[in-house]
Design an enzyme around this catalytic site. Structure first.
Site, PDB file in Angstrom:
ATOM      1  N   HIS A 158     -13.992  21.012  64.261  1.00  0.00           N
ATOM      2  CA  HIS A 158     -13.425  21.868  65.294  1.00  0.00           C
ATOM      3  C   HIS A 158     -12.479  22.906  64.679  1.00  0.00           C
ATOM      4  O   HIS A 158     -11.780  22.615  63.708  1.00  0.00           O
ATOM      5  CB  HIS A 158     -12.628  21.041  66.305  1.00  0.00           C
ATOM      6  CG  HIS A 158     -13.438  20.051  67.091  1.00  0.00           C
ATOM      7  ND1 HIS A 158     -14.141  19.021  66.522  1.00  0.00           N
ATOM      8  CD2 HIS A 158     -13.632  19.926  68.436  1.00  0.00           C
ATOM      9  CE1 HIS A 158     -14.744  18.309  67.462  1.00  0.00           C
ATOM     10  NE2 HIS A 158     -14.451  18.839  68.632  1.00  0.00           N
ATOM     11  N   ASP A 168     -13.943  25.053  74.119  1.00  0.00           N
ATOM     12  CA  ASP A 168     -13.433  24.067  75.076  1.00  0.00           C
ATOM     13  C   ASP A 168     -12.701  24.792  76.196  1.00  0.00           C
ATOM     14  O   ASP A 168     -11.784  25.570  75.957  1.00  0.00           O
ATOM     15  CB  ASP A 168     -12.486  23.112  74.352  1.00  0.00           C
ATOM     16  CG  ASP A 168     -12.265  21.815  75.118  1.00  0.00           C
ATOM     17  OD1 ASP A 168     -12.280  21.857  76.364  1.00  0.00           O
ATOM     18  OD2 ASP A 168     -12.061  20.772  74.474  1.00  0.00           O
ATOM     19  N   CYS A 223     -12.869  11.632  71.999  1.00  0.00           N
ATOM     20  CA  CYS A 223     -12.853  12.838  72.823  1.00  0.00           C
ATOM     21  C   CYS A 223     -11.808  12.647  73.908  1.00  0.00           C
ATOM     22  O   CYS A 223     -11.937  11.733  74.733  1.00  0.00           O
ATOM     23  CB  CYS A 223     -14.228  13.102  73.432  1.00  0.00           C
ATOM     24  SG  CYS A 223     -14.300  14.602  74.452  1.00  0.00           S
ATOM     25  N   GLY A 224     -10.778  13.475  73.907  1.00  0.00           N
ATOM     26  CA  GLY A 224      -9.682  13.321  74.849  1.00  0.00           C
ATOM     27  C   GLY A 224     -10.039  13.716  76.264  1.00  0.00           C
ATOM     28  O   GLY A 224      -9.847  12.940  77.208  1.00  0.00           O
ATOM     29  N   HIS A 225     -10.585  14.933  76.424  1.00  0.00           N
ATOM     30  CA  HIS A 225     -10.946  15.352  77.779  1.00  0.00           C
ATOM     31  C   HIS A 225     -12.054  14.459  78.329  1.00  0.00           C
ATOM     32  O   HIS A 225     -12.092  14.162  79.524  1.00  0.00           O
ATOM     33  CB  HIS A 225     -11.364  16.835  77.793  1.00  0.00           C
ATOM     34  CG  HIS A 225     -12.831  17.071  77.699  1.00  0.00           C
ATOM     35  ND1 HIS A 225     -13.505  17.133  76.489  1.00  0.00           N
ATOM     36  CD2 HIS A 225     -13.767  17.229  78.659  1.00  0.00           C
ATOM     37  CE1 HIS A 225     -14.794  17.322  76.711  1.00  0.00           C
ATOM     38  NE2 HIS A 225     -14.981  17.393  78.017  1.00  0.00           N
ATOM     39  N   CYS A 273      -8.065  20.627  75.376  1.00  0.00           N
ATOM     40  CA  CYS A 273      -8.619  19.775  74.316  1.00  0.00           C
ATOM     41  C   CYS A 273      -7.669  18.633  73.964  1.00  0.00           C
ATOM     42  O   CYS A 273      -6.582  18.850  73.428  1.00  0.00           O
ATOM     43  CB  CYS A 273      -8.951  20.581  73.061  1.00  0.00           C
ATOM     44  SG  CYS A 273      -9.852  19.628  71.819  1.00  0.00           S
ATOM     45  N   GLY A 274      -8.102  17.410  74.261  1.00  0.00           N
ATOM     46  CA  GLY A 274      -7.256  16.248  74.050  1.00  0.00           C
ATOM     47  C   GLY A 274      -7.035  15.886  72.597  1.00  0.00           C
ATOM     48  O   GLY A 274      -5.893  15.708  72.156  1.00  0.00           O
ATOM     49  N   THR A 275      -8.110  15.766  71.823  1.00  0.00           N
ATOM     50  CA  THR A 275      -7.932  15.446  70.405  1.00  0.00           C
ATOM     51  C   THR A 275      -7.340  16.639  69.662  1.00  0.00           C
ATOM     52  O   THR A 275      -6.609  16.478  68.683  1.00  0.00           O
ATOM     53  CB  THR A 275      -9.251  15.000  69.750  1.00  0.00           C
ATOM     54  OG1 THR A 275     -10.244  16.023  69.887  1.00  0.00           O
ATOM     55  CG2 THR A 275      -9.771  13.713  70.376  1.00  0.00           C
TER      56      THR A 275
END
Length: 333
Positions: free
Chosen positions: A223, A249, A90-92, A253-255
């Site tokens: 997603h 989101d 999870c990026g964020h 969204c990082g990923t």
């Protein structure tokens, strides 16, 4: 089961929530964080539901748990929890966790300015900028991202036939770009995204079974990324990512940004070294960059990075008591 208390740091990354569990987490078994993620899902998923779902959470809630690292080249290990499950990456959530953990002394990195994290999807490195006691920016160097499938044609209930690309950036995404039948993100309301996305995700997963070539526990499209034209003149593109049962989101969204950059590189629309500024549905920005080329299971891939900020807004001791009829959490269907 007796009452359990969890000490949490509550914050957000560019608008999307991050609940960092700093106390009360269970001990896990397994030689890797991928194995420990599986152990958490098998034995302790009630913790995720209790902390992410109502009445202690909500439909967009996302969080993380810190553990001692299993790798000598990492400062800490991280497990991600959110309404849709225990994610590989999870990026964020990483940006928010690093920010809050550093500001409150939960991580002491071996090198100032850099935190190496042992995540279920693999080792990731976060470079941060500290000003006084605050962390003002985190740049996440993510796991390799790649285009898994191109030009997949499916029928989306309520929208008709649609073409998507499937890309991986830590999770698998179906990316929907402007095309006949879809005029871009600017043509969709939040209600429409919530209405259309579950059916599209189901259609994609019926049409294709995607599995990470190096970790068979990472599988399936979880997603949907709806792409559109930017509103902010600094941005390259705008997006809204749907996840879980009813979540959009609030961050870029990082990923998802990682997956989008991998798709665009594979399509010849980005190159190594290019920047990609991604705008969220609420207007916040992530500064993406294609750092280098890579391979995953013999597939061409990229190493992406994403920069963003996070803010703490509360310290929260949460009690999960079996006397409460809703101790396990719920979602309104």
């Amino acid at each position: 089961m007796g009452p359990h208390s969890f000490f949490c740091l509550d914050g957000h990354t560019c608008g999307n929530p991050v609940r960092l569990v700093a106390g009360g987490a269970p001990l896990l078994t397994g030689a890797t964080m991928s194995e420990r993620r599986a152990d958490f899902i098998a034995r302790f998923d009630w913790i995720r539901r209790a902390l992410m779902f109502e009445p202690r959470g909500h439909d967009v809630m996302s969080g993380a748990i810190l553990y001692p690292p299993l790798r000598a080249d990492c400062d800490a290990a991280i497990l991600f929890i959110e309404v849709s499950g225990a994610l590989p990456m999870c990026g964020h959530g990483t940006i928010g966790t690093v920010t809050m953990a550093l500001e409150h002394g939960l991580i002491t990195p071996a090198r100032e300015g850099e935190v190496a994290l042992d995540a279920p999807a693999g080792r990731v490195v976060a470079h941060y900028r500290r000003e006084g006691r605050f962390i003002e920016e985190v740049r996440l160097h993510n796991v390799p991202a790649f285009l898994a499938a191109a030009d997949l044609r499916v029928t989306c209930p309520g929208l008709g036939d649609i073409t998507v690309d499937i890309a991986y950036g830590g999770n698998f995404y179906a990316i929907v770009e402007k095309q006949p039948g879809y005029d871009g993100l600017e043509s969709l309301s939040a209600d429409a995204i919530l209405r259309l996305s579950p059916g599209l995700r189901d259609a994609v997963n019926r049409a294709i079974a995607v599995t990470h070539p190096e970790d068979a526990t990472i599988r399936g499209v979880s997603h949907i990324l709806w792409a559109g034209a930017p509103r902010d003149p600094k941005a390259t593109a705008r997006n809204a990512v749907f996840y879980g049962a009813r979540a959009i989101d609030r961050s870029p969204c990082g990923t998802g940004t990682s997956a989008r950059m991998a798709q665009l590189v594979a399509r010849g629309r980005l190159r190594v070294g290019d920047e990609f500024i991604h705008e969220s549905i609420i207007g916040s920005l992530f500064e993406g960059r294609v750092e280098s080329a890579a391979t995953v299971g013999g597939k061409p891939a990229i190493r992406p990075s994403i920069a963003g900020w996070a803010r703490l807004h509360g310290l929260n001791t949460i009690l999960v008591d079996p006397r409460d009829p809703f101790w396990a959490g719920f979602q309104v269907e």
